[in-house]
Design a protein around this motif. Structure first.
Motif, PDB file in Angstrom:
ATOM      1  N   THR A 159      44.651   2.722  10.537  1.00 15.70           N
ATOM      2  CA  THR A 159      43.988   2.012  11.631  1.00 15.70           C
ATOM      3  C   THR A 159      43.337   2.969  12.627  1.00 15.70           C
ATOM      4  OG1 THR A 159      46.110   1.920  12.817  1.00 15.70           O
ATOM      5  CG2 THR A 159      45.506   0.031  11.455  1.00 15.70           C
ATOM      6  N   THR A 160      43.822   4.175  12.719  1.00  8.40           N
ATOM      7  CA  THR A 160      43.298   5.125  13.700  1.00  8.40           C
ATOM      8  C   THR A 160      42.073   5.871  13.189  1.00  8.40           C
ATOM      9  OG1 THR A 160      45.542   5.458  14.564  1.00  8.40           O
ATOM     10  CG2 THR A 160      43.881   7.101  15.165  1.00  8.40           C
ATOM     11  N   PHE A 161      42.070   6.240  11.915  1.00 11.99           N
ATOM     12  CA  PHE A 161      41.042   7.151  11.423  1.00 11.99           C
ATOM     13  C   PHE A 161      40.068   6.541  10.409  1.00 11.99           C
ATOM     14  CE2 PHE A 161      44.764   9.942  12.334  1.00 11.99           C
ATOM     15  CZ  PHE A 161      44.219  10.642  13.401  1.00 11.99           C
ATOM     16  N   ASP A 162      40.467   5.524   9.659  1.00 11.89           N
ATOM     17  CA  ASP A 162      39.669   5.121   8.496  1.00 11.89           C
ATOM     18  C   ASP A 162      38.274   4.639   8.859  1.00 11.89           C
ATOM     19  OD1 ASP A 162      41.613   5.870   6.806  1.00 11.89           O
ATOM     20  OD2 ASP A 162      42.132   3.875   6.065  1.00 11.89           O
ATOM     21  N   ASP A 163      38.151   3.847   9.920  1.00  7.45           N
ATOM     22  CA  ASP A 163      36.821   3.352  10.284  1.00  7.45           C
ATOM     23  C   ASP A 163      35.882   4.494  10.638  1.00  7.45           C
ATOM     24  OD1 ASP A 163      37.597   0.784   9.832  1.00  7.45           O
ATOM     25  OD2 ASP A 163      37.984   0.294  11.932  1.00  7.45           O
ATOM     26  N   ALA A 164      36.396   5.488  11.347  1.00  7.39           N
ATOM     27  CA  ALA A 164      35.555   6.636  11.704  1.00  7.39           C
ATOM     28  C   ALA A 164      35.199   7.475  10.489  1.00  7.39           C
ATOM     29  CB  ALA A 164      36.286   7.504  12.738  1.00  7.39           C
ATOM     30  N   ILE A 165      36.039   7.446   9.460  1.00 11.54           N
ATOM     31  CA  ILE A 165      35.763   8.203   8.240  1.00 11.54           C
ATOM     32  C   ILE A 165      34.700   7.518   7.394  1.00 11.54           C
ATOM     33  CG2 ILE A 165      36.769   8.810   5.997  1.00 11.54           C
ATOM     34  CD1 ILE A 165      39.258   9.697   7.392  1.00 11.54           C
ATOM     35  N   HIS A 166      34.756   6.196   7.308  1.00 14.05           N
ATOM     36  CA  HIS A 166      33.897   5.476   6.368  1.00 14.05           C
ATOM     37  C   HIS A 166      32.573   5.018   6.968  1.00 14.05           C
ATOM     38  CE1 HIS A 166      36.912   5.542   3.292  1.00 14.05           C
ATOM     39  NE2 HIS A 166      37.798   4.940   4.050  1.00 14.05           N
ATOM     40  N   PHE A 167      32.520   4.801   8.290  1.00 11.67           N
ATOM     41  CA  PHE A 167      31.329   4.203   8.881  1.00 11.67           C
ATOM     42  C   PHE A 167      30.767   5.088   9.987  1.00 11.67           C
ATOM     43  CE2 PHE A 167      33.911   0.684   7.285  1.00 11.67           C
ATOM     44  CZ  PHE A 167      32.993   0.084   6.425  1.00 11.67           C
ATOM     45  N   TYR A 168      29.468   5.235   9.952  1.00  9.47           N
ATOM     46  CA  TYR A 168      28.782   5.993  10.992  1.00  9.47           C
ATOM     47  C   TYR A 168      28.908   5.301  12.343  1.00  9.47           C
ATOM     48  CZ  TYR A 168      24.834   8.115  13.487  1.00  9.47           C
ATOM     49  OH  TYR A 168      24.042   8.745  14.416  1.00  9.47           O
ATOM     50  N   THR A 169      28.836   3.983  12.330  1.00 12.19           N
ATOM     51  CA  THR A 169      29.029   3.188  13.527  1.00 12.19           C
ATOM     52  C   THR A 169      29.485   1.800  13.107  1.00 12.19           C
ATOM     53  OG1 THR A 169      27.989   2.272  15.520  1.00 12.19           O
ATOM     54  CG2 THR A 169      26.615   2.489  13.559  1.00 12.19           C
ATOM     55  N   LYS A 170      30.217   1.124  13.992  1.00 10.65           N
ATOM     56  CA  LYS A 170      30.657  -0.237  13.709  1.00 10.65           C
ATOM     57  C   LYS A 170      29.771  -1.276  14.389  1.00 10.65           C
ATOM     58  CE  LYS A 170      34.897   0.564  15.085  1.00 10.65           C
ATOM     59  NZ  LYS A 170      36.342   0.370  15.360  1.00 10.65           N
ATOM     60  N   GLY A 171      28.821  -0.821  15.181  1.00  6.57           N
ATOM     61  CA  GLY A 171      27.895  -1.715  15.867  1.00  6.57           C
ATOM     62  C   GLY A 171      26.607  -0.992  16.159  1.00  6.57           C
ATOM     63  N   PRO A 172      25.580  -1.705  16.608  1.00  4.52           N
ATOM     64  CA  PRO A 172      24.286  -1.065  16.898  1.00  4.52           C
ATOM     65  C   PRO A 172      24.443   0.017  17.958  1.00  4.52           C
ATOM     66  CG  PRO A 172      24.107  -3.457  16.892  1.00  4.52           C
ATOM     67  CD  PRO A 172      25.571  -3.140  16.871  1.00  4.52           C
ATOM     68  N   LEU A 173      23.722   1.106  17.784  1.00  2.89           N
ATOM     69  CA  LEU A 173      23.733   2.175  18.769  1.00  2.89           C
ATOM     70  C   LEU A 173      22.966   1.761  20.011  1.00  2.89           C
ATOM     71  CD1 LEU A 173      23.129   5.307  16.509  1.00  2.89           C
ATOM     72  CD2 LEU A 173      25.286   4.452  17.392  1.00  2.89           C
ATOM     73  N   LYS A 174      23.362   2.332  21.133  1.00  4.75           N
ATOM     74  CA  LYS A 174      22.651   2.021  22.375  1.00  4.75           C
ATOM     75  C   LYS A 174      21.240   2.571  22.361  1.00  4.75           C
ATOM     76  CE  LYS A 174      26.885   1.934  25.164  1.00  4.75           C
ATOM     77  NZ  LYS A 174      27.596   2.510  26.320  1.00  4.75           N
TER      78      LYS A 174
END
Length: 970
Positions: A703-718
């Motif tokens: 839960t701490t690291f996997d999203d940051a490992i697999h995805f460049y971003t989880k939502g649109p960039l500002k």
């Protein structure tokens, strides 16, 4: 006290059957264990040192074997230069840090080295803790039982089998300490790999690649199998400001089988020619013969035919079939998969993150892999078909695992203890008693060596099984190979191998108690004391694992020496008849087998963790192996091996999960020891939380690291504009349908290679078939290089004398350096060509007139491996190659004759030095592209491509029609 022997099942005392059954009950007790350990230690260290010295002496004079990356890589990916000194390789290996490694060898190789270093540091710390606590505890705690028993070996005194009672709290404490240390190393490396992945996402390579902002959509329902249908599916997941450019997959029909058969026929013909033409001035009287292919409907029966004539005709027929099928491909027969490319990376990753648990209309949306990573034959499979393939594959693996139990048990009984073999073989026992020291050496070397040899072939079997399991990508297939290999090794090599004796002893005891005491089976099982037998069996087998791990050091040295590649290359050149293609492949950097090495490292670590409390000496032995292999593998990955398919570090989760499992298995073994001799429910209660805590730690890291490992971003960039360029400069070069199209639809077909020394006798081999048959060549597009008119090296635009329907290769060109940009070599020995500066997946918006960087040599630019596109050569919409979709008319207005390749493309670099006079001034007087008859069309440019774009820039193979490219290579 020493473990008692189990009673024989059968009553015939002294018979071979009784001896055999007793040995199965207790195979590992032996008086020669210490001698076997010393023999294994001495041979391992001695041969390792000898092999290392031989490597240091041979390395400066065999760069083809010991430093092929240094020769072939471009400037950006080339490792540090090596001197000619004996130990000149040590300094670059020591001084090259991780940040540089990412750029030089890629993220997969860097994470492999980080994992190796983690194992080294982990077992060094565990060795200090384990040996410092457990050895004194085991020796002192069992002294009251071992005193007066001189027949108990030193190894057995270090085990906990002679202790009893409260002293087992030391093992419980060590179990907690081991898990805490392991969790710290896993957490710190998880965090470091997350940092490396974020750097990888921000790198110029990833930012300028097409796959980074492309999604792959599978299991598409029939109503959505259009380009517009893919867009609708992505919009149902999550709306974004940009609309993706989509391309639905096309039915390749029987093309994969035809292309594979064509490649096999070409290689087979090359072998016959290499053998027949080995001495061109003295041809054999009898021509080679072969049996026709089973797939060839024009030949029936098993009657042999002339091999050269038959295979030549067969290749012609296959090329006609391939051309016909390619021309029949259209957009009406769509497949259940496709690709959607967004304007920027954040949009693609946002949609992929939202689609993790969402399946619009039954489809599946995920981030697209690199095109060269895709297994195209598996993409069209339905969910039902893939599920059945996985079930059948797992069934075959389970059957293989089950049927290996019996031979594995026999290896455990006899090969690990030659005394047991002597007890059932009287003649051998006499020899064993006469020369115990010599046979101790054999036992210390032979058993681990045979075990290692048997399991050398297992990765090959499992990989072939996994290829039929329906995996979409090669990297996912390799991860599944690691999973299956590890499960097989742990079950058969560790559990069955180590516990078979205990289980057999327990079964025999239960049978005896039931027969002699007339008690029921359940009561007999209680009196059989299974826990004590398991503990004794594990302690008795521990010396074998120490000697086996010691021999792994020898394997690491052999890997460094590349002795098999060096010996085979020399032998094959002198005593066999290698084809030019084989000789070229021998000079290429070999691909690194991540699946096999990861499995070995995981298995070594599992053995060490499981036996750490049973025999603490296993910890420093394992630490020594990883300490040695950390530096040896670093050299090999820097200078010898390449990553065939770069996954961007996707192996880490597999490794992490296996370590969690190994820790839990080690906790179970400690619980067995405590239950057998600790005699305390409090100890067992204290051990219960350990597996739960390890699973909780796994959940925390995920839960701490996997999203940051697999995805460049989880939502649109500002500020997404900061990551991408305007539409008109970037989107025009996407060509999703081409870059993510099945290569069999447009890739150049292989051409038979013949040594140039046989050129003057080819008319005898082909019996009058060397004339300029323009009509046949035009019809079949056969013989890429020589079936059409060659251009004279002295008179540009003029016809040169006809040579042969094959590609003639001179002795100086039998080197991978001259062929590394060609698909048939690049796919096997360079992935997508990234290491050589020609990745096919790179998009670099540039000024008009710039295009693909195709220089064969090293560029002085640090981003020489980027791809630049001329916006004037593209039109809106998805572009497909000929036979897949109509080639844009924009390509047909440029004439190659207006450009000078020798001076207009940056000059000659090291990689261009191989060109001879016949390969210069090739495009003078050439007709415009699209013309039916182009003089010199059969000769390639010095850069390996036949066409050009604006401002003298060459067009890549996926921009040109298949027929054009088929007749435009060297």
């Amino acid at each position: 006290m020493p473990p008692p022997h189990s009673r024989a099942i059968f009553a015939r005392e002294g018979s071979s059957t009784d001896e055999f059954l007793e040995l199965i009950s207790n195979p590992f007790s032996s008086a020669i264990q210490s001698d076997a350990f010393l023999a294994s230690l001495g041979t391992s260290l001695g041969i390792t040192f000898f092999v290392a010295i031989v490597f240091c002496l041979l390395r400066p004079y065999n760069t083809v074997v010991y430093a092929p990356r240094l020769k072939h890589a471009d400037e950006k990916h080339a490792p540090p230069p090596l001197g000619k000194g004996v130990f000149a390789w040590v300094k670059p290996v020591v001084q090259t840090k991780e940040d540089i490694l990412v750029e030089k060898i890629g993220l997969d190789a860097t994470i492999f080295l980080r994992f190796t270093k983690m194992c080294r540091n982990l077992f060094l710390v565990l060795s200090i803790v384990g040996c410092g606590i457990l050895i004194p505890v085991n020796v002192v705690g069992g002294k009251q039982f071992t005193s007066g028993h001189n027949d108990i070996s030193t190894f057995m005194r270090m085990t906990p089998q002679f202790m009893w009672g409260e002293i087992y709290w030391a093992l419980v404490i060590c179990a907690y300490l081991f898990d805490i240390i392991l969790c710290y190393f896993l957490w710190s490396n998880y965090r470091a790999i997350t940092r490396l992945r974020r750097i990888y996402f921000d790198s110029q390579d990833y930012q300028s690649s097409l796959h980074s902002r492309t999604l792959i959509v599978t299991d598409i329902p029939r109503d959505f199998r259009t380009d517009e249908g893919i867009v609708k599916l992505t919009e149902e997941v999550r709306s974004t400001e940009s609309i993706p450019r989509a391309a639905i997959g096309r039915n390749a029909k029987e093309l994969p089988e035809l292309v594979k058969e064509h490649e096999d026929a070409v290689k087979q013909l090359e072998k016959y020619l290499a053998k027949y033409l080995r001495n061109p001035d003295k041809l054999p009287i009898k021509r080679p013969t072969c049996k026709p292919s089973n797939k060839d409907r024009t030949h029936r029966g098993d009657q042999e035919v002339d091999a050269i004539d038959y295979l030549t005709d067969r290749i012609r027929e296959l090329e006609i079939q391939i051309k016909d099928v390619r021309e029949s491909i259209d957009k009406r027969n769509a497949m259940p998969y496709g690709f959607a490319s967004f304007e920027n990376i954040s949009d693609a990753h946002t949609v992929a993150y939202s689609a993790r648990k969402v399946h619009p209309h039954g489809s599946t949306i995920r981030l697209a892999p690199k095109p060269n990573d895709i297994i195209w034959d598996n993409l069209p499979l339905s969910k039902k078909r893939r599920k059945w393939k996985k079930i059948s594959n797992n069934l075959w693996v389970a059957l293989l695992t089950f049927f290996w139990i019996a031979p594995n048990a026999l290896i455990a009984v006899f090969l690990t203890n030659l005394t047991n073999l002597g007890r059932v073989w009287h003649g051998f026992n006499v020899e064993l008693q006469a020369n115990p020291k010599s046979w101790a050496v054999v036992q210390g070397i032979l058993s681990p060596a045979i075990t290692s040899l048997v399991y050398y072939f297992l990765p090959i079997i499992f990989r072939r099984l996994s290829m039929r399991a329906g995996d979409f990508t090669k990297t996912s297939r390799e991860r599944h190979v690691v999973h299956k290999l590890y499960a097989f090794f742990v079950f058969n090599n560790l559990i069955v191998f180590s516990l078979f004796a205990a289980l057999w002893a327990f079964i025999s005891t239960v049978i005896d108690l039931h027969d002699e005491g007339h008690i029921d089976v359940w009561q007999a099982m209680k009196e059989g004391d299974i826990y004590n037998k398991v503990m004794i069996a594990l302690c008795n087998v521990s010396p074998f694992w120490i000697t086996w791990l010691l021999q792994r050091n020898l394997g690491a040295a052999v890997d460094l020496s590349q002795i098999f590649n060096l010996a085979w290359g020399s032998f094959a050149r002198k005593f066999t008849h290698p084809t030019p293609r084989e000789m070229i492949e021998w000079t290429a950097p070999p691909p690194f087998d991540y699946a096999s090495y990861y499995n070995y490292f995981l298995f070594y670590s599992t053995v060490a963790l499981c036996f750490a409390t049973l025999q603490p000496l296993v910890l420093p032995v394992t630490a020594f192996y990883f300490a040695l292999d950390t530096w040896l593998k670093k050299y090999l990955l820097l200078y010898v091996f390449i990553t065939k398919t770069e996954s961007g570090g996707q192996f880490w989760r597999v490794l992490y999960n296996r370590f969690i499992f190994a820790a839990i298995l080690a906790n179970v073994i400690v619980a067995l020891l405590v239950k057998a001799k600790g005699n305390s429910w409090k100890m067992l209660g204290c051990l219960v939380p350990l597996p739960i805590l390890m699973l909780g730690f796994k959940w925390y890291c995920a839960t701490t690291f996997d999203d940051a490992i697999h995805f460049y971003t989880k939502g649109p960039l500002k500020d997404p504009e900061s990551r991408t360029l305007p539409e008109h400069k970037e989107r025009r070069g996407d060509r999703v349908g081409v870059r993510f199209g099945n290569p069999v639809l447009y890739r150049k077909l292989m051409v038979p290679m013949v040594h140039e020394k046989a050129k003057h006798v080819l008319h005898q081999v082909y019996r009058g078939r060397l004339e300029d048959q323009s009509d046949v060549a035009a019809m079949t597009a056969y013989s890429d290089t020589f079936s059409l008119d060659n251009m004279s090296p002295n008179h540009p635009g003029k016809k040169a004398p006809s040579s042969s329907p094959f590609e003639l290769v001179s002795e100086g060109q039998m080197d991978f350096e001259h062929h590394k940009d060609r698909p048939e070599f690049r796919e096997e020995f360079g992935g997508e060509g990234e290491m050589y500066g020609r990745p096919l997946d790179m998009i670099r918006p540039g000024t008009p007139g710039s295009f693909t960087t195709l220089d064969r040599g090293r560029s002085s630019s640090q981003d020489s491996d980027r791809t630049r596109f001329d916006q004037e050569t593209y039109v809106d919409g998805t572009n497909y190659p000929a036979g897949y979709h109509q080639t844009s008319a924009a390509y047909r207005h440029h004439s190659p004759s207006r450009h000078n390749y020798n001076s207009g493309y940056g000059g000659m670099t090291r990689g261009n030095s191989y060109m001879n006079g016949s390969e210069t001034n090739l495009l003078g007087g050439a007709a415009p592209m699209g013309s039916e008859n182009m003089p010199g069309r059969n000769q390639a440019s010095p850069y390996g491509y036949a066409g050009t774009g604006t401002a003298g820039t060459p067009l890549s193979e996926d921009e040109l029609g298949y027929d054009y490219f088929r007749t435009g290579r060297r």
